[in-house]
Write a protein that holds these residues in place. Structure first.
Motif, PDB file in Angstrom:
ATOM      1  N   VAL A  79      19.987  38.881  24.105  1.00 28.75           N
ATOM      2  CA  VAL A  79      21.375  38.636  24.510  1.00 28.75           C
ATOM      3  C   VAL A  79      22.331  39.178  23.453  1.00 28.75           C
ATOM      4  N   ALA A  80      22.012  38.984  22.181  1.00 29.14           N
ATOM      5  CA  ALA A  80      22.866  39.511  21.109  1.00 29.14           C
ATOM      6  C   ALA A  80      22.965  41.039  21.207  1.00 29.14           C
ATOM      7  N   ARG A  81      21.840  41.707  21.482  1.00 29.16           N
ATOM      8  CA  ARG A  81      21.856  43.167  21.629  1.00 29.16           C
ATOM      9  C   ARG A  81      22.673  43.590  22.856  1.00 29.16           C
ATOM     10  N   ALA A  82      22.523  42.864  23.948  1.00 31.24           N
ATOM     11  CA  ALA A  82      23.263  43.184  25.172  1.00 31.24           C
ATOM     12  C   ALA A  82      24.763  43.023  24.941  1.00 31.24           C
ATOM     13  N   ARG A  83      25.156  41.954  24.273  1.00 34.88           N
ATOM     14  CA  ARG A  83      26.580  41.729  23.997  1.00 34.88           C
ATOM     15  C   ARG A  83      27.111  42.786  23.041  1.00 34.88           C
ATOM     16  N   ALA A  84      26.300  43.153  22.026  1.00 31.00           N
ATOM     17  CA  ALA A  84      26.711  44.187  21.069  1.00 31.00           C
ATOM     18  C   ALA A  84      26.876  45.535  21.769  1.00 31.00           C
ATOM     19  N   LEU A 141      21.665  41.524  35.015  1.00 31.11           N
ATOM     20  CA  LEU A 141      20.436  42.176  34.541  1.00 31.11           C
ATOM     21  C   LEU A 141      19.244  41.231  34.592  1.00 31.11           C
ATOM     22  N   VAL A 142      19.434  40.022  34.132  1.00 21.27           N
ATOM     23  CA  VAL A 142      18.344  39.046  34.124  1.00 21.27           C
ATOM     24  C   VAL A 142      17.934  38.706  35.552  1.00 21.27           C
ATOM     25  N   THR A 143      18.911  38.494  36.423  1.00 21.06           N
ATOM     26  CA  THR A 143      18.609  38.180  37.819  1.00 21.06           C
ATOM     27  C   THR A 143      17.855  39.325  38.492  1.00 21.06           C
ATOM     28  N   ALA A 144      18.289  40.554  38.245  1.00 20.14           N
ATOM     29  CA  ALA A 144      17.607  41.718  38.828  1.00 20.14           C
ATOM     30  C   ALA A 144      16.176  41.815  38.318  1.00 20.14           C
ATOM     31  N   ALA A 145      15.975  41.565  37.029  1.00 22.61           N
ATOM     32  CA  ALA A 145      14.625  41.617  36.459  1.00 22.61           C
ATOM     33  C   ALA A 145      13.739  40.527  37.063  1.00 22.61           C
TER      34      ALA A 145
END
Length: 144
Positions: free
Chosen positions: A100-105, A116-120
């Motif tokens: 999540v930190a990488r996604a937000r960054a 993204l999480v729901t699709a995965a």
């Protein structure tokens, strides 16, 4: 103690947001059996929503067996939803927090991360459903 946040722009009713946030805290082990939820007055002061909205959420959770309203004492958690790996020090939780930190960054908004999480999850479930043995075939043979 849990602190509720209401997203007025989400289109999700405030009482549903309270229920979902409580369920999430129960799943993550942040709330445990015996913990006291904030009073309706405290939730109203923190979120500026109608007291009846809070009471509806608490009633829905009571009907679901998650909490118990004790007159004059408050609302208490009666059931946990925590699963293995929900502990604060679990490797899965750390990996998720890092991701999540990488996604937000990378500039993703909350809705993007959730999408993204729901699709995965959807892709994973579809893949595993297509590989599951079809029990109907065995039952057809037994019936013949």
């Amino acid at each position: 103690m849990i602190e509720y946040r209401i997203d007025r722009g989400s289109g999700v009713p405030a009482y549903v947001q309270i229920v979902e946030q409580t369920e999430r805290a129960l799943r993550m082990g942040l709330l445990k059996v015996g913990d006291k939820l904030p009073t309706a007055r405290e939730v109203v002061a923190a979120t500026a929503i109608n007291p009846n909205t809070v009471l509806r959420a608490y009633r829905d959770m009571e009907q679901a067996g998650l909490v118990e309203l004790r007159r004059g004492l408050g609302t208490f958690v009666t059931r946990s939803l925590a699963r293995p790996g929900a502990e604060g020090d679990s490797p899965l939780r750390r990996e998720a927090a890092d991701w999540v930190a990488r996604a937000r960054a990378a500039g993703l908004e909350r809705a993007d991360v959730l999408a993204l999480v729901t699709a995965a999850l959807d892709a994973h479930d579809r893949e595993h459903e297509s590989h599951a043995p079809d029990d109907r075939e065995g039952k057809k043979e037994e019936a013949a």
